[in-house]
Write a protein that holds these residues in place. Structure first.
Motif, PDB file in Angstrom:
ATOM      1  N   VAL A 187       0.831  -1.199   0.000  1.00 33.86           N
ATOM      2  CA  VAL A 187       0.000   0.000   0.000  1.00 33.86           C
ATOM      3  C   VAL A 187       0.872   1.258   0.000  1.00 33.86           C
ATOM      4  CG1 VAL A 187      -1.689   1.317   1.341  1.00 33.86           C
ATOM      5  CG2 VAL A 187      -1.984  -1.135   1.053  1.00 33.86           C
ATOM      6  N   THR A 188       1.945   1.245   0.769  1.00 33.37           N
ATOM      7  CA  THR A 188       2.853   2.391   0.819  1.00 33.37           C
ATOM      8  C   THR A 188       3.461   2.663  -0.553  1.00 33.37           C
ATOM      9  OG1 THR A 188       3.395   1.890   3.120  1.00 33.37           O
ATOM     10  CG2 THR A 188       4.904   3.335   1.932  1.00 33.37           C
ATOM     11  N   VAL A 189       3.907   1.602  -1.233  1.00 36.98           N
ATOM     12  CA  VAL A 189       4.528   1.750  -2.549  1.00 36.98           C
ATOM     13  C   VAL A 189       3.512   2.258  -3.571  1.00 36.98           C
ATOM     14  CG1 VAL A 189       5.553   0.479  -4.475  1.00 36.98           C
ATOM     15  CG2 VAL A 189       6.325   0.042  -2.133  1.00 36.98           C
ATOM     16  N   VAL A 190       2.316   1.670  -3.585  1.00 38.45           N
ATOM     17  CA  VAL A 190       1.285   2.076  -4.544  1.00 38.45           C
ATOM     18  C   VAL A 190       0.895   3.529  -4.328  1.00 38.45           C
ATOM     19  CG1 VAL A 190      -1.115   1.727  -5.246  1.00 38.45           C
ATOM     20  CG2 VAL A 190       0.383  -0.243  -4.937  1.00 38.45           C
ATOM     21  N   ALA A 191       0.695   3.907  -3.072  1.00 34.36           N
ATOM     22  CA  ALA A 191       0.279   5.275  -2.769  1.00 34.36           C
ATOM     23  C   ALA A 191       1.352   6.287  -3.170  1.00 34.36           C
ATOM     24  CB  ALA A 191      -0.040   5.410  -1.283  1.00 34.36           C
ATOM     25  N   GLY A 192       2.610   5.992  -2.846  1.00 30.35           N
ATOM     26  CA  GLY A 192       3.687   6.923  -3.176  1.00 30.35           C
ATOM     27  C   GLY A 192       3.908   7.059  -4.666  1.00 30.35           C
ATOM     28  N   ALA A 193       3.934   5.919  -5.369  1.00 32.96           N
ATOM     29  CA  ALA A 193       4.187   5.940  -6.808  1.00 32.96           C
ATOM     30  C   ALA A 193       3.051   6.617  -7.559  1.00 32.96           C
ATOM     31  CB  ALA A 193       4.387   4.509  -7.320  1.00 32.96           C
ATOM     32  N   GLY A 194       1.816   6.441  -7.078  1.00 35.36           N
ATOM     33  CA  GLY A 194       0.677   6.987  -7.791  1.00 35.36           C
ATOM     34  C   GLY A 194       0.432   8.455  -7.521  1.00 35.36           C
ATOM     35  N   ASP A 195       1.047   8.991  -6.497  1.00 38.04           N
ATOM     36  CA  ASP A 195       0.766  10.365  -6.093  1.00 38.04           C
ATOM     37  C   ASP A 195       1.751  11.353  -6.704  1.00 38.04           C
ATOM     38  OD1 ASP A 195      -0.331  12.514  -4.724  1.00 38.04           O
ATOM     39  OD2 ASP A 195       0.888  12.170  -2.946  1.00 38.04           O
ATOM     40  N   GLU A 196       3.024  11.147  -6.442  1.00 39.17           N
ATOM     41  CA  GLU A 196       4.025  12.152  -6.763  1.00 39.17           C
ATOM     42  C   GLU A 196       4.164  12.404  -8.265  1.00 39.17           C
ATOM     43  OE1 GLU A 196       7.046  14.962  -5.824  1.00 39.17           O
ATOM     44  OE2 GLU A 196       5.576  13.944  -4.567  1.00 39.17           O
ATOM     45  N   THR A 197       4.375  11.350  -9.062  1.00 39.69           N
ATOM     46  CA  THR A 197       4.668  11.557 -10.479  1.00 39.69           C
ATOM     47  C   THR A 197       3.457  12.075 -11.247  1.00 39.69           C
ATOM     48  OG1 THR A 197       4.249   9.203 -10.856  1.00 39.69           O
ATOM     49  CG2 THR A 197       6.531   9.872 -10.542  1.00 39.69           C
ATOM     50  N   THR A 198       2.248  11.602 -10.907  1.00 34.01           N
ATOM     51  CA  THR A 198       1.064  12.065 -11.624  1.00 34.01           C
ATOM     52  C   THR A 198       0.802  13.534 -11.338  1.00 34.01           C
ATOM     53  OG1 THR A 198       0.128   9.841 -11.477  1.00 34.01           O
ATOM     54  CG2 THR A 198      -1.366  11.620 -12.074  1.00 34.01           C
ATOM     55  N   GLY A 199       1.036  13.959 -10.109  1.00 30.95           N
ATOM     56  CA  GLY A 199       0.903  15.372  -9.794  1.00 30.95           C
ATOM     57  C   GLY A 199       1.850  16.231 -10.619  1.00 30.95           C
ATOM     58  N   ARG A 200       3.062  15.733 -10.816  1.00 28.46           N
ATOM     59  CA  ARG A 200       4.030  16.463 -11.645  1.00 28.46           C
ATOM     60  C   ARG A 200       3.568  16.520 -13.105  1.00 28.46           C
ATOM     61  NH1 ARG A 200       5.580  18.785  -7.348  1.00 28.46           N
ATOM     62  NH2 ARG A 200       6.932  17.589  -5.977  1.00 28.46           N
ATOM     63  N   LEU A 201       2.979  15.430 -13.592  1.00 23.71           N
ATOM     64  CA  LEU A 201       2.457  15.425 -14.960  1.00 23.71           C
ATOM     65  C   LEU A 201       1.421  16.528 -15.146  1.00 23.71           C
ATOM     66  CD1 LEU A 201       1.743  14.327 -17.791  1.00 23.71           C
ATOM     67  CD2 LEU A 201       0.339  12.577 -16.656  1.00 23.71           C
ATOM     68  N   ILE A 202       0.524  16.691 -14.196  1.00 21.91           N
ATOM     69  CA  ILE A 202      -0.508  17.722 -14.295  1.00 21.91           C
ATOM     70  C   ILE A 202       0.132  19.109 -14.323  1.00 21.91           C
ATOM     71  CG2 ILE A 202      -2.462  18.771 -13.086  1.00 21.91           C
ATOM     72  CD1 ILE A 202      -3.157  15.913 -12.098  1.00 21.91           C
ATOM     73  N   GLY A 203       1.137  19.316 -13.482  1.00 24.40           N
ATOM     74  CA  GLY A 203       1.833  20.596 -13.500  1.00 24.40           C
ATOM     75  C   GLY A 203       2.511  20.865 -14.827  1.00 24.40           C
ATOM     76  N   TRP A 204       3.185  19.861 -15.370  1.00 19.50           N
ATOM     77  CA  TRP A 204       3.858  20.059 -16.654  1.00 19.50           C
ATOM     78  C   TRP A 204       2.873  20.288 -17.786  1.00 19.50           C
ATOM     79  CZ3 TRP A 204       8.277  21.947 -16.896  1.00 19.50           C
ATOM     80  CH2 TRP A 204       9.303  21.580 -16.019  1.00 19.50           C
ATOM     81  N   SER A 205       1.677  19.702 -17.697  1.00 22.57           N
ATOM     82  CA  SER A 205       0.661  19.971 -18.716  1.00 22.57           C
ATOM     83  C   SER A 205       0.353  21.461 -18.767  1.00 22.57           C
ATOM     84  CB  SER A 205      -0.620  19.182 -18.402  1.00 22.57           C
ATOM     85  OG  SER A 205      -0.389  17.787 -18.460  1.00 22.57           O
TER      86      SER A 205
END
Length: 402
Positions: A236-254
């Motif tokens: 759960v820790t791995v899934v939550a961390g991986a799914g949160d940080e990078t996708t948020g950055r994608l939205i910012g770069w968009s």
């Protein structure tokens, strides 16, 4: 602080440092020089090798027996010689990685991902509608820092009221002092999730935590069993961390990339069917994860030079994605580009299991933003890059909308 002009003009030689804040502001001129002048690069100060061309990165990620993940995928973790607990999928090698990935693939299915699309849209509407007419919108604080954890929270079964606090805690563990390596001591702590897992054991629901509690799998020894509580916490820790940080950055770069290319943004407003391709191009053009590290498990030769066992190899994904040998005119942004296997989500054994979810979230976010804000400009003097050495993206990205 290193003189960036000297770095890119060659007067001080080719230099790359993942902790250098001046380089991080715009690493692509340095990447170009590395690809042409030092396709195999060695940084003596931090003790790592690096490859920057698409073919070299793709080949290296496809050699999991030589460049292993079991020592970590971040320079600091490899140097720390940490013994990772079972279930840290991104830091495992076969056969244990094979068993754990098969289990998670069976739980984290495309059906579950697609089923939450209406709920993701609903959250976007709640976040964005109050901002319509205000003339301002921040891609990161108003959406990018919230949407990914809300999505993962929906999948895992974490109450919405608690999701932001967990996201902030995970984000804080990845932050660094400017120009400094990451502190690794608490990066994999699963403490925030233990109570939820215990509660879910007595109150099952239609979510990933319940499925992980009930799932049976064949482990690396051939034994058929269920996950231990500690393994579930780690998952759960791995899934939550991986799914949160990078996708948020994608939205910012968009937000940033399309502000820089208003003509192409206008095409997306006129024809939303182009948005999935635009997300692919944004992921290639500004990948949140700029590099991934591997431990060299045996002597190997790269560009005629022997890389000794025990070394650290850094695969520069951000450079490879712009290599003109694979993507002609790779430093140009083009939503019509035909993307062929970008390295943003890795390659081979460790290809990101959450790639489909990240693409879905990026597409929905951009669709919903463009419906409400067809035009925007970034307030550059107020925008700030996040201080991390693991992912690159915006901490704040305030925009003026019309």
């Amino acid at each position: 602080m290193r003189d960036l002009e000297a770095v890119v003009t060659g007067t001080s030689g080719v230099y790359f440092d993942p902790y250098d804040v001046d380089i991080d502001r715009d690493p692509y001129p340095v990447y170009r020089r590395l690809r042409e002048e030092a396709p195999l690069y060695y940084n003596d100060e931090h003790g790592f090798y690096a490859v920057s061309r698409f073919a070299d990165v793709e080949a290296g990620l496809g050699e999991p027996e030589t460049f292993i993940s079991g020592r970590g995928a971040i320079i600091e973790l490899i140097k720390a010689r940490i013994d990772f607990p079972p279930g840290v999928l991104i830091f495992e090698d076969p056969p244990i990685h094979t068993a754990h990935r098969r289990l998670l693939s069976g739980v984290f299915t495309p059906r579950k991902v697609l089923a939450i699309e209406p709920r993701i849209r609903e959250f976007c509407a709640r976040a964005l509608d109050p901002l319509v007419g205000s003339g301002r919108f921040d891609f990161v604080t108003d959406l990018g820092k919230q949407m990914p954890m809300r999505t993962i929270g929906m999948l895992l079964g974490i109450p919405e009221a608690d999701q932001r606090a967990i996201s902030d805690r995970g984000d804080g563990r990845l932050r660094t002092e400017a120009g400094q390596p990451m502190e690794y001591t608490d990066i994999l702590s699963g403490e925030p999730f233990s109570d939820y897992i215990d509660w879910r054991a007595d109150h099952p629901s239609d979510d990933l935590m319940t499925e992980l509690l009930n799932a049976e799998f064949e482990d690396e020894t051939g034994t058929r069993r269920k996950l231990t509580r500690e393994e579930i916490i780690t998952y759960v820790t791995v899934v939550a961390g991986a799914g949160d940080e990078t996708t948020g950055r994608l939205i910012g770069w968009s937000g940033k990339v399309l502000a820089d290319h208003p003509d192409q943004r206008r095409l997306l407003v006129d024809d939303p069917s182009l948005i999935p391709g635009a997300i692919e191009e944004i992921l290639r053009f500004e990948p949140p994860a700029q590099h991934v590290a591997r431990y060299v498990a045996r002597d190997t030769e790269v560009h005629g030079r022997t890389i000794p066992e025990g070394s650290i190899m850094l695969f520069l994904l951000g450079s490879a994605n712009r290599d003109h040998r694979h993507y002609p005119d790779g430093d140009a942004f083009d939503i019509h580009r035909k993307i062929t296997q970008p390295l943003t989500f890795g390659r081979g054994t460790h290809f990101c299991l959450g790639a489909a979810l990240a693409r879905l979230e990026g597409r929905i976010a951009l669709e919903e933003v463009l419906k409400r804000f067809p035009e925007w400009t970034v307030e550059t003097d107020k925008a700030t890059l996040a201080p991390t050495s693991t992912v690159r993206g915006w901490d704040t990205l305030p925009t003026l909308t019309s």
